[in-house]
Design an enzyme around this catalytic site. Structure first.
Site, PDB file in Angstrom:
ATOM      1  N   CYS A   1      -5.378  -0.646   8.420  1.00  0.00           N
ATOM      2  CA  CYS A   1      -6.286  -1.247   7.436  1.00  0.00           C
ATOM      3  C   CYS A   1      -7.369  -2.050   8.125  1.00  0.00           C
ATOM      4  O   CYS A   1      -8.367  -2.406   7.518  1.00  0.00           O
ATOM      5  CB  CYS A   1      -5.510  -2.135   6.492  1.00  0.00           C
ATOM      6  SG  CYS A   1      -4.722  -3.465   7.367  1.00  0.00           S
TER       7      CYS A   1
ATOM      8  N   LYS B   1      10.639  -3.173  -1.125  1.00  0.00           N
ATOM      9  CA  LYS B   1      10.508  -1.762  -1.491  1.00  0.00           C
ATOM     10  C   LYS B   1       9.531  -1.170  -0.471  1.00  0.00           C
ATOM     11  O   LYS B   1       8.319  -1.256  -0.615  1.00  0.00           O
ATOM     12  CB  LYS B   1       9.959  -1.643  -2.918  1.00  0.00           C
ATOM     13  CG  LYS B   1      10.278  -0.336  -3.642  1.00  0.00           C
ATOM     14  CD  LYS B   1       9.842   0.908  -2.931  1.00  0.00           C
ATOM     15  CE  LYS B   1       8.359   1.190  -3.095  1.00  0.00           C
ATOM     16  NZ  LYS B   1       7.917   2.337  -2.253  1.00  0.00           N
TER      17      LYS B   1
ATOM     18  N   GLU C   1     -12.467   5.402   1.767  1.00  0.00           N
ATOM     19  CA  GLU C   1     -11.567   5.030   2.862  1.00  0.00           C
ATOM     20  C   GLU C   1     -10.893   6.323   3.324  1.00  0.00           C
ATOM     21  O   GLU C   1     -10.066   6.890   2.611  1.00  0.00           O
ATOM     22  CB  GLU C   1     -10.496   4.030   2.390  1.00  0.00           C
ATOM     23  CG  GLU C   1      -9.607   3.588   3.542  1.00  0.00           C
ATOM     24  CD  GLU C   1      -8.455   2.686   3.135  1.00  0.00           C
ATOM     25  OE1 GLU C   1      -7.883   2.881   2.051  1.00  0.00           O
ATOM     26  OE2 GLU C   1      -8.101   1.798   3.937  1.00  0.00           O
TER      27      GLU C   1
HETATM   28  P1  NAD Z   1      -0.168   3.335  -1.082  1.00  0.00           P
HETATM   29  O1  NAD Z   1      -0.990   2.461  -1.952  1.00  0.00           O
HETATM   30  O2  NAD Z   1      -0.141   4.786  -1.392  1.00  0.00           O
HETATM   31  O3  NAD Z   1       1.381   2.851  -1.123  1.00  0.00           O
HETATM   32  C1  NAD Z   1       1.737   1.517  -0.925  1.00  0.00           C
HETATM   33  C2  NAD Z   1       3.031   1.245  -1.697  1.00  0.00           C
HETATM   34  O4  NAD Z   1       2.804   1.463  -3.080  1.00  0.00           O
HETATM   35  C3  NAD Z   1       4.189   2.133  -1.280  1.00  0.00           C
HETATM   36  O5  NAD Z   1       5.360   1.367  -1.212  1.00  0.00           O
HETATM   37  C4  NAD Z   1       4.247   3.166  -2.385  1.00  0.00           C
HETATM   38  O6  NAD Z   1       5.559   3.629  -2.623  1.00  0.00           O
HETATM   39  C5  NAD Z   1       3.724   2.416  -3.587  1.00  0.00           C
HETATM   40  N1  NAD Z   1       3.014   3.299  -4.545  1.00  0.00           N
HETATM   41  C6  NAD Z   1       2.255   4.371  -4.223  1.00  0.00           C
HETATM   42  N2  NAD Z   1       1.759   4.929  -5.343  1.00  0.00           N
HETATM   43  C7  NAD Z   1       2.199   4.179  -6.377  1.00  0.00           C
HETATM   44  C8  NAD Z   1       2.002   4.248  -7.805  1.00  0.00           C
HETATM   45  N3  NAD Z   1       1.257   5.196  -8.363  1.00  0.00           N
HETATM   46  N4  NAD Z   1       2.591   3.317  -8.563  1.00  0.00           N
HETATM   47  C9  NAD Z   1       3.345   2.346  -8.013  1.00  0.00           C
HETATM   48  N5  NAD Z   1       3.565   2.237  -6.674  1.00  0.00           N
HETATM   49  C10 NAD Z   1       2.993   3.141  -5.868  1.00  0.00           C
HETATM   50  O7  NAD Z   1      -0.614   3.068   0.424  1.00  0.00           O
HETATM   51  P2  NAD Z   1      -0.161   3.837   1.732  1.00  0.00           P
HETATM   52  O8  NAD Z   1      -0.778   5.179   1.736  1.00  0.00           O
HETATM   53  O9  NAD Z   1       1.299   3.716   1.948  1.00  0.00           O
HETATM   54  O10 NAD Z   1      -0.858   2.920   2.846  1.00  0.00           O
HETATM   55  C11 NAD Z   1      -2.183   3.065   3.238  1.00  0.00           C
HETATM   56  C12 NAD Z   1      -3.105   2.138   2.461  1.00  0.00           C
HETATM   57  O11 NAD Z   1      -2.685   0.789   2.647  1.00  0.00           O
HETATM   58  C13 NAD Z   1      -4.536   2.174   2.960  1.00  0.00           C
HETATM   59  O12 NAD Z   1      -5.387   2.124   1.837  1.00  0.00           O
HETATM   60  C14 NAD Z   1      -4.679   0.911   3.798  1.00  0.00           C
HETATM   61  O13 NAD Z   1      -5.965   0.394   3.917  1.00  0.00           O
HETATM   62  C15 NAD Z   1      -3.810  -0.007   3.024  1.00  0.00           C
HETATM   63  N6  NAD Z   1      -3.384  -1.123   3.845  1.00  0.00           N
HETATM   64  C16 NAD Z   1      -3.985  -2.325   3.648  1.00  0.00           C
HETATM   65  C17 NAD Z   1      -3.634  -3.403   4.434  1.00  0.00           C
HETATM   66  C18 NAD Z   1      -4.284  -4.724   4.220  1.00  0.00           C
HETATM   67  O14 NAD Z   1      -3.823  -5.666   4.831  1.00  0.00           O
HETATM   68  N7  NAD Z   1      -5.293  -4.864   3.401  1.00  0.00           N
HETATM   69  C19 NAD Z   1      -2.669  -3.264   5.442  1.00  0.00           C
HETATM   70  C20 NAD Z   1      -2.061  -2.027   5.622  1.00  0.00           C
HETATM   71  C21 NAD Z   1      -2.431  -0.961   4.807  1.00  0.00           C
END
Ligand code: NAD
Length: 495
Positions: free
Chosen positions: A281, A173, A380
């Protein structure tokens, strides 16, 4: 406008939920596509297809699975440029960054080609008289990956390469903000000879995620995204009996000691803070300047910023592209004001940069005299905003990092080996760089943070990935005494 569908049973499947989300080109602000948002019923259909495929795929020999991985690796290498263009089109990062992302994902495919070796168990002969004990690794069945917008190819590759090589069927997903890379990967898997249904894409938002988290047919969920969602995924998935690893957000500190090579530290800070517009990240968001290095370091960083070229990701001269959405750009920009209001010094203000008119661009920002109470420190920001915290001592710098909510990556810049070794011992973070600002582990180690940057106990890809996507079985076997065998073993004269 492009319609971005699901990928089920080895083919595109138009959504039936009646819900779609917009997909933009962040460099122009123009809507370029519509992505289907799956309902729970569509997730069900995808899992049914994956379940069927998983049964047959776990029977495929290790060498057959390895051969598919080799072929997939070749295709990915051949089409890296096309995939990079797809990423840039929806994410906005410059093509060189997009190519870098594909190159890192390729390493995960290369690691997974070694699956016959990686799946080996252990064997203990004669654990008791006539008794042998051995362990075997088996796939889990259907597993899912839920991924963020910022690495639309690499993060899915972190997960799916090992999961599939280990004999699972994988349901992805992807982020609804830039979903096309996932479908690109699906086509490559098909071309590599992966049986239909072993790699599935369900596009969607919370509705699809919740259907995955509660689905009885899914054994494990691998997640990467922001901390609040990672926590939710971990709690909901485990409450529904699943194995879950959920990587969250970050606030990565780069410590610069007074003896560091100032020029290379400044170069590293600039590329690690502003590369990919800070939407990484592992981006450095805080430089901790120890002692009297602060003034010359801030000056050296600031001197580099006017030379950074900002433009569309497709412009070969651009070093930094736009942010992912207008809302995110505006949110990031709001931190400049909040930093100033909180008492930080705005050395470089990204809002004043000369930027392309359309699209979600923001210039680079440097904030000095940031302190731990400020929200530019605690939050962040996930954009091109770098803060500098000044500390008097090394001990104060380490305390700062260890008190921080997050613990993804961190780095130290110094010429002193003893100081670097002490830092590696002291610091509470999952990945540490010594004169390396973004210490993303190579594919044969594993990637993961500590504290609010990871929920669960298993890091991603590498050996931890194999562990996560397999379960072990231990067999204890006893055979009849050789003296009683129906075959004449010449017992006991062979002893
Ligand atoms: P996000 O948490 O908004 O979304 C990630 C996934 O979760 C997506 O597929 C999205 O559709 C889903 N999602 C979003 N809101 C949701 C909800 N309320 N309920 C269920 N699913 C939901 O993250 P983003 O904005 O796409 O990515 C950026 C974030 O990811 C930053 O915080 C970054 O630090 C983090 N990140 C972490 C790593 C790591 O390895 N630790 C790597 C890459 C990105």
């Amino acid at each position: 406008m492009k319609r971005i569908a699901h990928w089920i049973g080895g083919a595109e499947h138009a959504g039936t939920s009646g819900r779609v989300g917009p997909v933009f080109n962040p460099a122009t602000g123009e809507q370029t596509g519509e992505v289907d948002l799956a309902s729970a019923a569509e997730v069900d259909a995808a899992v049914a297809s994956a379940t069927e495929a998983a049964r047959a795929w776990r029977e495929a020999s290790l060498s057959r699975r390895s051969a598919v991985l080799f072929k997939f690796r070749e295709l990915l290498a051949d089409r890296a440029g096309d995939l990079a263009a797809v990423i840039t089109g929806e994410h906005g990062k410059v093509l060189a960054d997009a190519a870098g992302e594909v190159a890192r994902g390729l390493e995960n495919a290369e690691f997974a080609t070694g699956i016959p070796h990686l799946m080996k168990g252990a064997y203990s002969e004669q654990a008791s008289t006539g008794v042998d004990v051995y362990s075997i690794r088996q796939p889990l069945g259907v597993v899912a990956g839920i991924t963020p917008f910022n690495f639309p190819a690499m993060v899915p590759l972190w997960m799916c390469t090992t999961a599939i090589a280990a004999g699972n069927a994988f349901v992805l997903k992807p982020s609804e903000k830039d979903p096309s890379a996932a479908l690109f990967l699906a086509r490559l898997w098909r071309e590599a000879g992966l049986p239909d249904g072993v790699f599935t894409v369900v596009n969607g938002d919370k509705e699809a995620v919740d259907a995955i988290l509660t689905h009885p047919g899914i054994a494990a969920v691998s997640f990467v995204g922001s901390t609040p969602i990672a926590k939710y995924i971990y709690e909901t998935g485990t409450a529904h009996g699943k194995r879950v690893q959920a990587l969250g957000g970050a606030k990565n500190h780069m410590v610069v000691l007074p003896d560091a090579d100032l020029e290379s530290a400044a170069d590293a800070a600039v590329s690690a803070a502003y590369g990919s517009a800070g939407e990484r990240c592992m981006a450095i968001s805080i430089v901790v300047a120890v002692g009297d290095v602060a003034d010359p370091l801030v000056e050296a960083i600031a001197a580099r910023l006017p030379k950074l070229r900002i433009g569309a990701g497709t412009d070969p001269s651009a070093e930094m592209g736009p942010l992912i959405t207008r809302q995110h750009r505006d949110r990031v920009a709001s931190y400049i004001e909040r930093g100033a209001a909180g008492g930080a010094t705005v050395v470089t203000d990204g809002r004043q940069a000369d930027l392309p008119e359309d699209g979600y661009f923001l210039g680079v920002t440097l904030l000095d005299h940031v302190t731990p109470e400020m929200d530019v420190y605690t939050d962040e920001i996930f954009g091109p905003v770098l803060g500098v915290v000044r500390t008097a001592t090394y001990a104060e710098a380490v305390r700062l990092i260890n008190d921080n909510e997050y613990g993804n990556g961190t780095a130290i810049f110094t010429r002193d080996g003893g100081a670097a070794r002490q830092f590696q011992f002291d610091v509470n973070a999952g990945m540490v760089g010594v004169n390396v600002p973004i210490p993303v582990p190579v594919a044969y180690y594993s990637f993961g943070g500590w504290k609010a940057s990871l929920f669960g106990d298993t890091h991603m890809y590498g050996p931890d990935g194999v562990h996560f996507f397999t379960r072990t079985k231990v067999v204890t076997s006893r055979w009849p005494d050789p003296g009683t065998s129906s075959v004449d073993l010449g017992f006991p004269t062979t002893r």
